[in-house]
Write an enzyme that holds these catalytic residues in place. Structure first.
Site, mmCIF file in Angstrom:
data_model
loop_
_atom_site.group_PDB
_atom_site.id
_atom_site.type_symbol
_atom_site.label_atom_id
_atom_site.label_comp_id
_atom_site.label_asym_id
_atom_site.label_seq_id
_atom_site.Cartn_x
_atom_site.Cartn_y
_atom_site.Cartn_z
ATOM 1 N N CYS A 42 62.668 43.534 44.206
ATOM 2 C CA CYS A 42 62.038 44.641 43.495
ATOM 3 C C CYS A 42 60.899 44.167 42.610
ATOM 4 O O CYS A 42 60.731 42.978 42.344
ATOM 5 C CB CYS A 42 63.053 45.341 42.585
ATOM 6 S SG CYS A 42 64.515 45.982 43.394
ATOM 7 N N ASP A 430 20.993 34.754 31.869
ATOM 8 C CA ASP A 430 20.804 36.185 32.106
ATOM 9 C C ASP A 430 20.183 36.827 30.864
ATOM 10 O O ASP A 430 20.730 36.744 29.758
ATOM 11 C CB ASP A 430 22.138 36.852 32.427
ATOM 12 C CG ASP A 430 21.966 38.310 32.796
ATOM 13 O OD1 ASP A 430 21.753 38.598 33.981
ATOM 14 O OD2 ASP A 430 22.038 39.171 31.887
#
Length: 471
Positions: A42, A430
Site C-alpha cells: 500500500c 541569466d
C-alpha cells in the site's frame, strides 16, 4: 517490521512507521508498505485498517514490493502514487535507466537496447539493478506496465485489448496472464461492474503531492506558448504534437476537489500512451515533494517571502529535451516574446497540413535561410543540432548538446531545467535571475554563491526568481 535489504539506507523505519500511522500525505510516494498477513502492498496514506508493525515491511519502490510477491492494494491504488524521488546511494546510471523505463524504453526495446543507450553493457546493467534495487530491469518495467494497466482499467472505458497494448504488453494473452499472476484477478474483475461511457479521447487523472501552484505553472506555459502549437485558455493548457503514428492533441486542467490534474488525450496509437503520460508528469513536475522543497527555500531569509507567496511552486518544463534545446538556442540573447515569434514561424514553415506541431529536427534542418531570423552562427548551431538528430530526437542528451559549437553553460542549464527536469540546476549568467536577485531586499554577494545554499533545489529557486522578474 522489516526494511527491504536493497532499499535506500535513508529509509528510516521509525519515520516510516510514524508517517504511515499518521497517514501523512507528504510521504505519499516516498515509500510503500507491504503487509505480510494479507500479501498486499500500500501507499502510506491507505485508508485501510492499520496493520501491526510486526507484520509490515517497507520498500522504497513499488516494483520491489511486487518482486517480493506482494499485490497492489485495490483501495489506495499504488499506481496513483506520485513518483518516488531519487534515492540516496543509487548511481546516476540506475536513476537514468529507471527514468528511461518510465518513459517506455522496455515497452518495445530490449534490455540490451537500454544498456546501449546508457553506454554500458547489458550484463553490467543487470548487475547494477540487482545491487542497488534488488530487482531486474524487466521487473521494474513489468510492474510499471501492470500498474498503468490497472489505472487505465479504473479510469477509462478503453476495451481490454486497447488497455493491454496501451500498457506496453505485446499480446492480450501476456496481458491477461500477467494481471492474473500479479493481482490474483482478471482484467475484467479489476474493472468491475461499474458502467463507463465511451468518450472521444482518453481521460486520466495525474496525481501529485499538494499543494500545487497551478497558477504559476499555467503562467509559465502561457508565457512560453508557441502560437499555433500551444494555447492556454482560462485554466486549461492545450497543444498538438506529432508521433510516428500521426498527430495527437493533449489538454490538461486542474481537477476540482482532487490533488490531481485531468489529462485528455487524442492519440493515433494508444501503445504510446504510457510514455506520453510519463512525459507529461515531468513537464508539469507532478512528482515533486513541495513540503521538502519549501523547507529548504523558506529557510533562506531572501527567498522565504517568494516561496511563501507561491505554495507548492513547481519547476515546469517543455515537451521534450529536443524541444527544450531548440527553444534555448533560439532564445539565446533575445526576449521570450521574440523567441516565441521565431519558434512560431519555424513551426508554421514546417507544418504538414492544417495542424501545426512543434517542428521535427529533419524539417528544421531542411529550411532555407530566410526562415531563420537570427544571427548566422545561431542559425548554424540550430541546424547542426537538427541535422545530427533528424529522426532520432529522443536520443539527444545534455552531454551531446554541450559539445555543440554555439552552445554554452546558459543553454545547457536551461535545457537541464526545462527539458530534463533536473531539480538542482541554476543557469549561470541569466539576466532575469541576476536582476531579480539584485532587487530583492536583503540580497548581497554574488548570485551563484548564494545559490549554493539552495541545493538540492536550485531549479525551484530559479523558478521563484523568474516569477518575480519584472523587465
Amino acid at each position: 517490521m522489516d526494511i527491504h535489504p536493497d532499499s535506500s539506507p535513508a529509509l528510516d523505519p521509525d519515520l516510516c512507521r510514524r508517517a504511515r500511522l499518521a497517514r501523512d500525505p507528504r510521504f505519499d510516494g516516498e515509500f510503500f508498505l507491504a503487509v505480510k498477513t494479507t500479501g498486499i502492498y500500500c501507499r502510506p496514506i491507505c485508508p485501510a485498517r492499520q496493520p501491526a508493525e510486526k507484520n509490515v515491511s517497507y520498500y522504497r519502490l513499488a516494483s520491489q514490493a511486487a518482486e517480493a510477491g506482494y499485490r497492489p492494494c485495490l483501495r489506495c491504488r499504488p499506481e496513483s502514487a506520485p513518483g518516488s524521488p531519487a534515492w540516496e546511494g543509487t548511481s546516476t546510471t540506475v536513476k537514468r535507466a529507471v527514468r528511461l523505463i518510465d518513459a517506455g524504453a522496455l515497452s518495445e526495446g530490449r534490455v540490451a537496447d537500454l544498456a546501449a543507450r546508457l553506454g554500458i553493457g547489458e550484463r553490467y546493467l543487470r548487475k547494477l539493478f540487482q545491487q542497488e534495487l534488488g530487482v531486474s530491469p524487466q521487473a521494474v518495467a513489468l510492474n510499471q506496465r501492470l500498474l498503468f494497466a490497472k489505472k487505465l482499467l479504473a479510469e477509462t472505458a478503453l476495451p481490454l485489448t486497447e488497455v493491454a497494448f496501451a500498457a506496453g504488453f505485446g499480446s492480450v494473452r501476456r496481458f491477461n496472464s500477467a494481471v492474473k499472476t500479479h493481482f490474483g484477478l482478471t482484467p475484467g474483475d479489476l474493472r468491475g461492474s461499474k458502467t463507463q461511457v465511451p468518450e472521444a479521447g482518453i481521460r486520466l487523472q495525474l496525481q501529485y503531492r499538494p499543494p500545487y501552484d497551478w497558477p504559476g505553472v499555467v503562467d509559465f506555459l502561457a508565457h512560453h506558448a508557441v502560437d499555433g502549437v500551444e494555447a492556454v485558455s482560462g485554466d486549461r493548457y492545450h497543444r498538438h504534437f506529432r508521433t510516428a503514428a500521426g498527430t495527437g492533441a493533449v489538454a490538461i486542467r486542474p481537477l476540482p476537489g482532487k490533488h490531481a490534474l485531468e489529462l485528455t488525450l487524442q492519440l493515433a496509437d494508444n501503445s504510446q500512451l504510457m510514455g506520453l503520460v510519463g512525459q507529461l508528469r515531468r513537464m508539469f513536475d507532478l512528482d515533486a515533494n513541495p513540503a521538502e522543497i519549501a523547507t529548504r527555500l523558506q529557510g533562506d531569509p531572501v527567498l522565504a517571502p517568494l516561496s511563501e507567496r507561491s505554495p507548492g511552486a513547481r519547476s515546469p518544463g517543455h515537451w521534450s529535451l529536443y524541444e527544450s534545446a531548440v527553444r534555448a538556442i533560439v532564445g539565446q540573447q533575445v526576449s521570450t516574446a521574440a523567441a516565441r515569434t521565431v519558434l512560431s514561424r519555424l513551426a508554421r514553415a514546417c507544418a504538414r497540413g492544417a495542424i501545426v506541431t512543434f517542428p521535427a529536427a529533419a524539417d528544421v534542418a531542411a529550411l532555407p535561410d530566410e526562415h531563420f531570423p537570427m544571427p548566422g552562427r545561431r542559425r548554424e548551431t540550430l541546424r547542426t543540432l537538427c541535422r545530427q538528430f533528424a529522426g532520432r530526437e529522443e536520443e539527444l542528451d545534455l552531454d551531446t548538446l554541450a559539445a555543440l559549437t554555439g552552445v554554452g553553460p546558459w543553454t545547457v542549464g536551461m535545457v537541464a531545467v526545462r527539458g530534463a527536469g533536473d531539480p538542482d540546476v541554476f543557469p549561470a549568467g541569466d539576466l532575469g535571475l541576476e536582476r531579480t536577485w539584485a532587487a530583492l531586499p536583503g540580497s548581497n554577494g554574488r548570485l551563484n554563491d548564494a545559490a549554493q545554499r539552495w541545493r538540492p533545489w536550485r531549479s525551484y529557486a530559479a523558478n521563484l526568481l523568474w516569477r518575480s522578474y519584472t523587465p
